[in-house]
Design an enzyme around this catalytic site. Structure first.
Site, short mmCIF file in Angstrom:
data_model
loop_
_atom_site.label_atom_id
_atom_site.label_comp_id
_atom_site.label_asym_id
_atom_site.label_seq_id
_atom_site.Cartn_x
_atom_site.Cartn_y
_atom_site.Cartn_z
CD GLU A 42 -2.51 1.28 2.69
OE1 GLU A 42 -3.04 2.37 3.01
OE2 GLU A 42 -2.56 0.26 3.40
CG ASP A 75 -2.37 9.70 6.97
OD1 ASP A 75 -2.99 8.63 6.87
OD2 ASP A 75 -2.04 10.39 5.99
#
Length: 270
Positions: free
Chosen positions: A53, A64
């Site tokens: 990924e 994030d």
């Protein structure tokens, strides 16, 4: 994906047949620089990741954690450009057979052009996109374009989703459903695992064939626990930290250690 087995799904199924399930490894493209990020992705594949990924650095990475935010900020400061995505995917795929998904917020794809992005990703050998900030009901263009270019589209599912929405996610996703937990913080393993386990069961009830879980998984024991109920475990922060602190060699060591949670035997040559 009409008439074609997803290469990501095939890799996960193979991992389930051979071991306990798949390890999916995340790294941002361009950190600490483009060349090193490519070398790191190749090392991650060779050290035990079944699916890669690769993240697109973005100026507002609201989903994030701090380690990944810092890494993507560094990549942007050092000149990352969106075209680097396709160079990175191409060079990784020239080196390894491991499927490569690109994780990206949706705005960069729109700015580049959805069809153009899909065409360039497919030409580079990419498997598809993980899109954390769009939902299937707002992704009609992407669903059509991904079908046309033979790309996987990985949507996210959260414990707060209704069964109706989980059904929509299950029907719209190819590759695997990205199963996340919004409960607690990374250190609260018991509550996070319980939430992810329950969500995975709900997704299967709604027809999801493959579900991979990413909830702050950072070691082999976490991976092993996740694979008791999910088809794959997604590791990001631990790998980004390993690359930051130990370079490509340090990352490779950590990937191999964490991959043991899938039942993978250590590489005797390492």
């Amino acid at each position: 994906m009409s008439g074609r087995e997803s290469q990501v799904a095939a890799a996960i199924r193979e991992a389930k047949e051979q071991r306990n399930g798949a390890l999916i490894g995340y790294l941002p493209i361009g950190f600490p620089d483009l060349g090193t990020s490519i070398d790191a992705a190749i090392a991650m594949a060779r050290s035990g990741a079944d699916v890669l990924e690769l993240g697109v650095p973005y100026s507002d990475p609201v989903m994030d954690g701090l380690v990944i935010q810092d890494a993507t900020r560094t990549a942007l400061e050092r000149g990352f450009r969106l075209r680097d995505v396709f160079e990175a995917v191409r060079r990784v795929r020239e080196a390894v057979d491991t499927p490569v998904l690109v994780m990206t917020y949706w705005n960069p794809v729109v700015q580049y052009g959805v069809d153009r992005f899909a065409a360039d990703l497919a030409a580079a050998g990419g498997a598809g996109l993980i899109t954390p900030d769009i939902t299937p009901d707002s992704a009609a263009e992407w669903i059509e374009v991904s079908e046309r270019h033979g790309l996987d589209r990985v949507f996210l599912a959260a414990p707060t989703s209704t069964d109706e929405r989980l059904g929509l996610v299950a029907r719209s996703t190819t590759g695997f459903v990205y199963t996340v937990s919004t409960m607690g913080i990374t250190g609260e393993r018991a509550s996070l695992d319980a939430a992810a386990r329950g969500l995975t069961e709900r997704l299967r009830a709604q027809g999801a064939e493959l579900a991979c879980v990413g909830i702050g998984i950072s070691n082999a024991a976490h991976v092993a626990t996740a694979l008791e109920y999910a088809d794959g475990a997604i590791v990001g922060t631990a790998f980004v930290r390993a690359l930051r602190d130990g370079g490509v060699a340090g990352l490779a060591t950590v990937v191999e250690e964490i991959a043991r949670g899938t039942g993978r035997a250590p590489d005797p040559e390492r």
